[in-house]
Write a protein that holds these residues in place. Structure first.
Motif, PDB file in Angstrom:
ATOM      1  N   LEU A 155      -8.736  -5.824   6.783  1.00  0.00           N
ATOM      2  CA  LEU A 155      -8.377  -6.933   7.672  1.00  0.00           C
ATOM      3  C   LEU A 155      -7.715  -6.453   8.964  1.00  0.00           C
ATOM      4  O   LEU A 155      -7.403  -7.261   9.839  1.00  0.00           O
ATOM      5  CB  LEU A 155      -7.447  -7.909   6.950  1.00  0.00           C
ATOM      6  N   GLU A 156      -7.480  -5.123   9.038  1.00  0.00           N
ATOM      7  CA  GLU A 156      -6.901  -4.496  10.230  1.00  0.00           C
ATOM      8  C   GLU A 156      -5.534  -5.105  10.566  1.00  0.00           C
ATOM      9  O   GLU A 156      -5.267  -5.495  11.702  1.00  0.00           O
ATOM     10  CB  GLU A 156      -7.849  -4.606  11.422  1.00  0.00           C
ATOM     11  N   VAL A 157      -4.718  -5.216   9.533  1.00  0.00           N
ATOM     12  CA  VAL A 157      -3.332  -5.664   9.710  1.00  0.00           C
ATOM     13  C   VAL A 157      -2.436  -4.646   9.012  1.00  0.00           C
ATOM     14  O   VAL A 157      -2.866  -3.938   8.101  1.00  0.00           O
ATOM     15  CB  VAL A 157      -3.093  -7.071   9.123  1.00  0.00           C
ATOM     16  N   SER A 158      -1.209  -4.568   9.455  1.00  0.00           N
ATOM     17  CA  SER A 158      -0.286  -3.627   8.822  1.00  0.00           C
ATOM     18  C   SER A 158       0.229  -4.204   7.510  1.00  0.00           C
ATOM     19  O   SER A 158       0.204  -5.417   7.289  1.00  0.00           O
ATOM     20  CB  SER A 158       0.899  -3.335   9.750  1.00  0.00           C
ATOM     21  N   LEU A 159       0.689  -3.322   6.648  1.00  0.00           N
ATOM     22  CA  LEU A 159       1.273  -3.772   5.389  1.00  0.00           C
ATOM     23  C   LEU A 159       2.507  -4.640   5.642  1.00  0.00           C
ATOM     24  O   LEU A 159       2.807  -5.548   4.869  1.00  0.00           O
ATOM     25  CB  LEU A 159       1.658  -2.570   4.511  1.00  0.00           C
ATOM     26  N   LEU A 199       3.183  -7.800   3.630  1.00  0.00           N
ATOM     27  CA  LEU A 199       4.270  -7.713   2.657  1.00  0.00           C
ATOM     28  C   LEU A 199       5.525  -7.157   3.302  1.00  0.00           C
ATOM     29  O   LEU A 199       5.465  -6.202   4.068  1.00  0.00           O
ATOM     30  CB  LEU A 199       3.891  -6.782   1.498  1.00  0.00           C
ATOM     31  N   SER A 200       6.640  -7.734   2.943  1.00  0.00           N
ATOM     32  CA  SER A 200       7.910  -7.120   3.300  1.00  0.00           C
ATOM     33  C   SER A 200       8.239  -6.099   2.217  1.00  0.00           C
ATOM     34  O   SER A 200       7.618  -6.076   1.153  1.00  0.00           O
ATOM     35  CB  SER A 200       9.021  -8.181   3.374  1.00  0.00           C
ATOM     36  N   GLY A 201       9.208  -5.236   2.482  1.00  0.00           N
ATOM     37  CA  GLY A 201       9.598  -4.246   1.475  1.00  0.00           C
ATOM     38  C   GLY A 201      10.035  -4.900   0.188  1.00  0.00           C
ATOM     39  O   GLY A 201       9.736  -4.432  -0.909  1.00  0.00           O
ATOM     40  N   LYS A 202      10.738  -6.033   0.314  1.00  0.00           N
ATOM     41  CA  LYS A 202      11.215  -6.747  -0.872  1.00  0.00           C
ATOM     42  C   LYS A 202      10.049  -7.318  -1.653  1.00  0.00           C
ATOM     43  O   LYS A 202      10.016  -7.284  -2.891  1.00  0.00           O
ATOM     44  CB  LYS A 202      12.168  -7.867  -0.444  1.00  0.00           C
ATOM     45  N   GLU A 203       9.053  -7.856  -0.951  1.00  0.00           N
ATOM     46  CA  GLU A 203       7.886  -8.413  -1.616  1.00  0.00           C
ATOM     47  C   GLU A 203       7.070  -7.325  -2.307  1.00  0.00           C
ATOM     48  O   GLU A 203       6.483  -7.547  -3.360  1.00  0.00           O
ATOM     49  CB  GLU A 203       7.012  -9.161  -0.606  1.00  0.00           C
ATOM     50  N   LYS A 243       4.376   3.720  -9.888  1.00  0.00           N
ATOM     51  CA  LYS A 243       4.172   2.488  -9.128  1.00  0.00           C
ATOM     52  C   LYS A 243       5.396   2.138  -8.297  1.00  0.00           C
ATOM     53  O   LYS A 243       5.277   1.747  -7.128  1.00  0.00           O
ATOM     54  CB  LYS A 243       3.823   1.348 -10.080  1.00  0.00           C
ATOM     55  N   ARG A 244       6.572   2.286  -8.887  1.00  0.00           N
ATOM     56  CA  ARG A 244       7.797   1.993  -8.133  1.00  0.00           C
ATOM     57  C   ARG A 244       7.997   2.999  -7.005  1.00  0.00           C
ATOM     58  O   ARG A 244       8.434   2.641  -5.909  1.00  0.00           O
ATOM     59  CB  ARG A 244       8.995   2.002  -9.075  1.00  0.00           C
ATOM     60  N   LYS A 245       7.673   4.242  -7.273  1.00  0.00           N
ATOM     61  CA  LYS A 245       7.805   5.281  -6.248  1.00  0.00           C
ATOM     62  C   LYS A 245       6.842   5.003  -5.094  1.00  0.00           C
ATOM     63  O   LYS A 245       7.219   5.114  -3.916  1.00  0.00           O
ATOM     64  CB  LYS A 245       7.515   6.650  -6.858  1.00  0.00           C
ATOM     65  N   ASN A 246       5.596   4.620  -5.408  1.00  0.00           N
ATOM     66  CA  ASN A 246       4.613   4.299  -4.368  1.00  0.00           C
ATOM     67  C   ASN A 246       5.046   3.087  -3.554  1.00  0.00           C
ATOM     68  O   ASN A 246       4.854   3.047  -2.339  1.00  0.00           O
ATOM     69  CB  ASN A 246       3.247   4.033  -5.007  1.00  0.00           C
ATOM     70  N   ALA A 247       5.641   2.096  -4.227  1.00  0.00           N
ATOM     71  CA  ALA A 247       6.094   0.897  -3.513  1.00  0.00           C
ATOM     72  C   ALA A 247       7.179   1.253  -2.491  1.00  0.00           C
ATOM     73  O   ALA A 247       7.170   0.737  -1.372  1.00  0.00           O
ATOM     74  CB  ALA A 247       6.625  -0.120  -4.519  1.00  0.00           C
ATOM     75  N   ILE A 248       8.089   2.129  -2.871  1.00  0.00           N
ATOM     76  CA  ILE A 248       9.159   2.553  -1.966  1.00  0.00           C
ATOM     77  C   ILE A 248       8.587   3.326  -0.790  1.00  0.00           C
ATOM     78  O   ILE A 248       8.950   3.092   0.367  1.00  0.00           O
ATOM     79  CB  ILE A 248      10.201   3.417  -2.724  1.00  0.00           C
ATOM     80  N   GLU A 249       7.635   4.232  -1.076  1.00  0.00           N
ATOM     81  CA  GLU A 249       7.037   5.055  -0.017  1.00  0.00           C
ATOM     82  C   GLU A 249       6.252   4.189   0.958  1.00  0.00           C
ATOM     83  O   GLU A 249       6.307   4.397   2.183  1.00  0.00           O
ATOM     84  CB  GLU A 249       6.146   6.127  -0.633  1.00  0.00           C
ATOM     85  N   ILE A 250       5.495   3.223   0.447  1.00  0.00           N
ATOM     86  CA  ILE A 250       4.689   2.363   1.309  1.00  0.00           C
ATOM     87  C   ILE A 250       5.578   1.472   2.175  1.00  0.00           C
ATOM     88  O   ILE A 250       5.323   1.277   3.365  1.00  0.00           O
ATOM     89  CB  ILE A 250       3.729   1.499   0.459  1.00  0.00           C
ATOM     90  N   SER A 251       6.630   0.924   1.551  1.00  0.00           N
ATOM     91  CA  SER A 251       7.519   0.029   2.305  1.00  0.00           C
ATOM     92  C   SER A 251       8.282   0.778   3.406  1.00  0.00           C
ATOM     93  O   SER A 251       8.688   0.179   4.396  1.00  0.00           O
ATOM     94  CB  SER A 251       8.523  -0.631   1.349  1.00  0.00           C
ATOM     95  N   GLU A 252       8.472   2.098   3.198  1.00  0.00           N
ATOM     96  CA  GLU A 252       9.153   2.883   4.222  1.00  0.00           C
ATOM     97  C   GLU A 252       8.213   3.318   5.350  1.00  0.00           C
ATOM     98  O   GLU A 252       8.660   3.831   6.355  1.00  0.00           O
ATOM     99  CB  GLU A 252       9.797   4.117   3.570  1.00  0.00           C
TER     100      GLU A 252
END
Length: 280
Positions: free
Chosen positions: A55-59, A63-67, A271-280
């Motif tokens: 969709l060519e949009v940023s994460l 999603l926010s980091g919390k989401e 999964k939790r580690k990936n979520a933190i890395e992606i949100s950062e």
């Protein structure tokens, strides 16, 4: 998580894509995309990254980091279809095997009542109680695994209950006439089970991200495997008993449970580690 669904629908429409066309590029069904947009279900992190690219949009726009953290905590821990099917089969076999064992104990008890004393009854009651707890919670896990709703919290309830049941079973070594040495030894054997119950509850159910928690859950599980191996060895070596096919299957089943706990702990950690890395 409704916000994610709204953002997904908005980004898809701005791209001029239908739910079907997006689903085809993600190799999922149109119904899956519809559930995401309605907030009924959520894609995993890898799929979310693919959505942002298509969709060519940023994460950050989706999603926010919390989401993103909520995404991990609300989705099933095991999202691989093959791994989930294996887990369903194992949960079903565990519940069935333990139920058969309880029925067998209940049927044989009246036949042996004349030769059974108080300590034997105590052991039987403790073992049956431990088995009933395991049956109840593995059935709970089985139902959620079939529905695709075995989130970290629900999985943690099953794992914690299993460790608690093991604590109850180990306590049958403490009789009224037990020496303090035997009591001390039994307490030492129970401590790893208590550790497993507490740490798995904190890690899975309470979503605590302390780095030590998955390590401690893994240590408790590995100890369970070692304990089974030692018990089996002592039975053959010192008691001069040969392990029957039924006993062997029971030992293998318990080892499989601990291996499953190790796998579930590892998957959730990643999964939790990936979520933190992606949100950062």
């Amino acid at each position: 998580m409704v916000e994610f669904g709204e953002q997904l629908r908005k980004a898809r429409e701005e791209k001029g894509m239908t739910q079907q066309s997006l689903a085809e590029q993600l190799y999922v069904t149109r119904q899956s995309v519809s559930r995401w947009e309605c907030g009924d279900r959520y894609p995993d992190l890898i799929t979310t990254k693919k959505i942002s690219q298509i969709l060519e949009v940023s994460l950050d726009d989706l999603l926010s980091g919390k989401e993103m953290t909520k995404l991990v905590e609300r989705n099933p821990v095991i999202e691989s279809k093959l791994a989930n099917n294996v887990m369903i089969a194992l949960y079903a076999f565990i519940a069935f095997s333990f139920a058969v064992t309880v029925v067998d104990i209940i049927i044989r008890f009246p036949l042996q009542s004349g030769a059974i004393d108080y300590s034997d009854i105590q052991v039987i009651v403790i073992n049956v109680l431990g088995l009933i707890i395991q049956i109840a919670f593995f059935v709970y896990g089985l139902i959620n695994a079939i529905r695709g709703t075995l989130s970290p919290k629900r999985m943690g309830i099953v794992i914690s209950a299993y460790f608690i049941a093991m604590c109850i079973t180990e306590s049958d070594n403490i009789s009224r006439d037990a020496t303090w040495q035997l009591i001390s030894l039994t307490v030492m054997l129970i401590i790893p089970r208590v550790l497993g119950a507490v740490t798995s509850f904190l890690y899975f159910v309470c979503a605590k991200n302390n780095k030590e928690l998955p390590i401690l859950v893994s240590i408790a599980s590995l100890w369970g495997i070692v304990r089974i191996a030692i018990t089996n060895y002592e039975m053959i070596r010192y008691a001069g008993q040969y392990v029957s096919m039924n006993t062997t299957l029971g030992l293998l089943l318990k080892i499989c449970i601990y291996i499953l706990i190790l796998y579930q702990t590892y998957v959730l950690y990643k999964k939790r580690k990936n979520a933190i890395e992606i949100s950062e």
